[in-house]
Design an enzyme around this catalytic site. Structure first.
Site, PDB file in Angstrom:
ATOM      1  CD  GLU A  91     132.544  18.361 127.215  1.00  0.00           C
ATOM      2  OE1 GLU A  91     132.963  19.062 126.304  1.00  0.00           O
ATOM      3  OE2 GLU A  91     131.556  17.638 127.108  1.00  0.00           O
ATOM      4  CB  CYS A 104     125.547  17.231 134.465  1.00  0.00           C
ATOM      5  SG  CYS A 104     125.871  15.676 133.653  1.00  0.00           S
ATOM      6  CB  CYS A 111     132.181   5.762 129.206  1.00  0.00           C
ATOM      7  SG  CYS A 111     131.084   4.557 129.981  1.00  0.00           S
ATOM      8  CB  CYS A 115     125.565   3.471 125.414  1.00  0.00           C
ATOM      9  SG  CYS A 115     125.551   2.757 127.064  1.00  0.00           S
ATOM     10  CB  CYS A 118     126.533   7.415 124.842  1.00  0.00           C
ATOM     11  SG  CYS A 118     127.557   8.373 125.953  1.00  0.00           S
ATOM     12  N   GLY A 165     131.298   8.958 131.644  1.00  0.00           N
ATOM     13  CA  GLY A 165     131.686   7.809 132.459  1.00  0.00           C
ATOM     14  C   GLY A 165     130.534   7.071 133.102  1.00  0.00           C
ATOM     15  CD  GLU A 166     127.903   2.746 135.021  1.00  0.00           C
ATOM     16  OE1 GLU A 166     126.983   2.739 134.207  1.00  0.00           O
ATOM     17  OE2 GLU A 166     127.725   2.963 136.245  1.00  0.00           O
ATOM     18  CB  SER A 197     122.996   8.396 135.728  1.00  0.00           C
ATOM     19  OG  SER A 197     122.560   7.810 134.537  1.00  0.00           O
ATOM     20  CB  SER A 219     121.101   4.083 131.040  1.00  0.00           C
ATOM     21  OG  SER A 219     121.636   5.271 131.548  1.00  0.00           O
ATOM     22  CG  LEU A 220     115.028  -0.014 130.709  1.00  0.00           C
ATOM     23  CD1 LEU A 220     115.763  -1.161 131.386  1.00  0.00           C
ATOM     24  CD2 LEU A 220     113.608   0.103 131.278  1.00  0.00           C
ATOM     25  CG  HIS A 221     118.804   3.762 127.005  1.00  0.00           C
ATOM     26  ND1 HIS A 221     118.303   5.046 127.113  1.00  0.00           N
ATOM     27  CD2 HIS A 221     119.937   3.751 127.762  1.00  0.00           C
ATOM     28  CE1 HIS A 221     119.110   5.770 127.870  1.00  0.00           C
ATOM     29  NE2 HIS A 221     120.093   5.009 128.289  1.00  0.00           N
ATOM     30  CG  ASN A 298     120.969  15.780 122.310  1.00  0.00           C
ATOM     31  OD1 ASN A 298     120.327  16.720 121.864  1.00  0.00           O
ATOM     32  ND2 ASN A 298     120.891  15.387 123.566  1.00  0.00           N
ATOM     33  CB  CYS A 341     121.310  13.863 127.881  1.00  0.00           C
ATOM     34  SG  CYS A 341     121.556  12.208 128.446  1.00  0.00           S
TER      35      CYS A 341
HETATM   36  S1  SF4 Z   1     125.551   6.348 128.254  1.00  0.00           S
HETATM   37 FE1  SF4 Z   1     126.776   6.377 130.136  1.00  0.00          FE
HETATM   38  S2  SF4 Z   1     127.415   4.212 130.376  1.00  0.00           S
HETATM   39 FE2  SF4 Z   1     126.736   4.433 128.233  1.00  0.00          FE
HETATM   40  S3  SF4 Z   1     128.643   4.924 127.105  1.00  0.00           S
HETATM   41 FE3  SF4 Z   1     127.657   6.885 127.671  1.00  0.00          FE
HETATM   42  S4  SF4 Z   1     128.674   7.478 129.575  1.00  0.00           S
HETATM   43 FE4  SF4 Z   1     129.059   5.277 129.274  1.00  0.00          FE
END
Ligand code: SF4
Length: 370
Positions: A91, A104, A111, A115, A118, A165-166, A197, A219-221, A298, A341
């Site tokens: 997407e 985006c 991925c 996470c 996600c 994806g990363e 990112s 992406s710290l979180h 979300n 997101c």
């Molecule tokens: S936040 Fe980014 S790195 Fe983490 S699983 Fe989702 S797409 Fe992958």
């Protein structure tokens, strides 16, 4: 099989043209036709010599990704689902605002990082996109939006590699794609308006700093390793201290920039005021120029997590801003089409058994701090 010219940055296109006996300025003309004018028909490229046009027709193509669907949200956000073969789909999302248009873009089908919060991560991983498949999202979006809005002017002013994806785990495709985005003969986007990112692939951060130091979002979180280990599994390999040191080294190559720390606000998990104070100590200790972007989570059923309340989010933001840290709260956009997101899910033929792995992780209890 004809070569898809969307795969090439300008240097690679020049090398391709050289094989056809053409000089670099011809490659530049061709590159401009493709990216600035959205042309895919060589016959229409009127200032290219006829002989070159017929050579190109024999061995090359300019081909977008097949479009599966387009959805428009009530706030103007647009989401496209593209077919990337073998049962995979990715997407891209366009977010219009008064002073900018942000696209985006996805870098992988799925991925592998997984996470917790996600929905892409929950789908697992199938494969890296090629440079051309990354660029094709921009090529399609820019030129279809120009048609939609009836303008010849640029519509997309900002690009974020925050889709599926990363990106730093697909480095060899990422770099040529970034070069096409930044090239004055391509999309001419400024380095600060293109954001990569990452969840923190430390060695690749150092390479990106050398090769193409665009804006960086991390992406710290979580403010500490025990919690981040659970939310962003990559933390077990590259813990927070190493990540922050890499951020610091990155800024040496982008001296007037700052790092944006993305922080997804999870109810009772990482949104306590003591954790905000821990974050302040963390970034002050590391002496990093940074800002925080707080993201309302979300929720999706498989995550087992909830969005922080608005009051908690604002109180958390206030602790950070009172400490002098620039803090923004991301507006959720495209909620009605799952374009916000962490909601991009596409369609992924998982090769990593991620769903199973994450289901197991779900049994780890994430406790609120006292
Ligand atoms: S936040 Fe980014 S790195 Fe983490 S699983 Fe989702 S797409 Fe992958």
């Amino acid at each position: 099989m004809k070569t898809n010219l969307l795969e090439f940055d300008l240097d690679a296109l020049a090398a391709f043209c050289a094989q056809l006996g053409e000089q670099r300025f011809r490659a530049t003309q061709l590159f401009r036709w493709i990216h600035q004018r959205g042309a895919s028909d060589f016959g229409a490229m009127s200032d290219l010599a006829k002989a070159l046009r017929s050579k190109l027709e024999g061995c090359a193509r300019v081909e977008a990704l097949p479009l599966i669907s387009e959805q428009a949200a009530s706030d103007g956000t647009l989401k496209w689902l593209f077919d990337v073969r073998d049962g995979n789909a990715v997407e891209a999302v366009f977010i219009p605002e008064d002073d900018r248009g942000t696209l985006c873009v996805s870098s992988q089908a799925g991925c592998a990082v997984g996470c917790r919060f996600c929905s892409t991560g929950h789908q697992g991983f199938s494969r890296n996109l090629t440079a051309g498949e990354i660029v094709a999202q921009l090529w399609f979006a820019e030129h279809s939006l120009r048609k939609r809005f009836g303008t010849a002017e640029r519509v997309i002013t900002n690009l974020v590699m925050m889709g599926m994806g990363e990106p730093l785990q697909n480095y060899s495709a990422l770099i040529p794609a970034l070069r096409v985005m930044l090239d004055d003969h391509g999309y001419g986007l400024s380095r600060r308006r293109v954001t990569v990112s990452t969840s923190g692939v430390v060695p690749m951060l150092d390479r990106l700093a050398q090769d193409c130091p665009v804006a960086l979002a991390v992406s710290l979180h979580a403010p500490n390793d025990p919690l981040r280990d659970k939310l962003v599994p990559l933390n077990r390999k590259y813990p927070i201290h190493e990540l922050l040191q890499a951020c610091k080294r990155y800024l040496v190559h982008a001296p007037r920039d700052f790092i944006t720390f993305e922080y997804c606000m999870l109810d009772g998990v990482n949104d306590q005021l003591a954790q905000a104070r821990e974050l302040i100590d963390l970034v002050r200790g590391a002496e990093i120029r940074c800002k925080f972007n707080l993201i309302p989570f979300n929720p999706f059923p498989a995550s087992g997590l909830l969005r922080s309340t608005q009051n908690q989010l604002l109180a958390f933001a206030k602790v950070l801003s009172d400490a002098g840290i620039v803090t923004t709260v991301r507006r959720t956009r495209g909620d009605d089409i799952d374009a916000a997101c962490g909601q991009l899910a596409g369609d992924v033929r998982d090769r990593t058994r991620a769903a199973l792995r994450i289901a197991r992780q779900r049994t780890i209890e994430l406790k609120p701090v006292a």
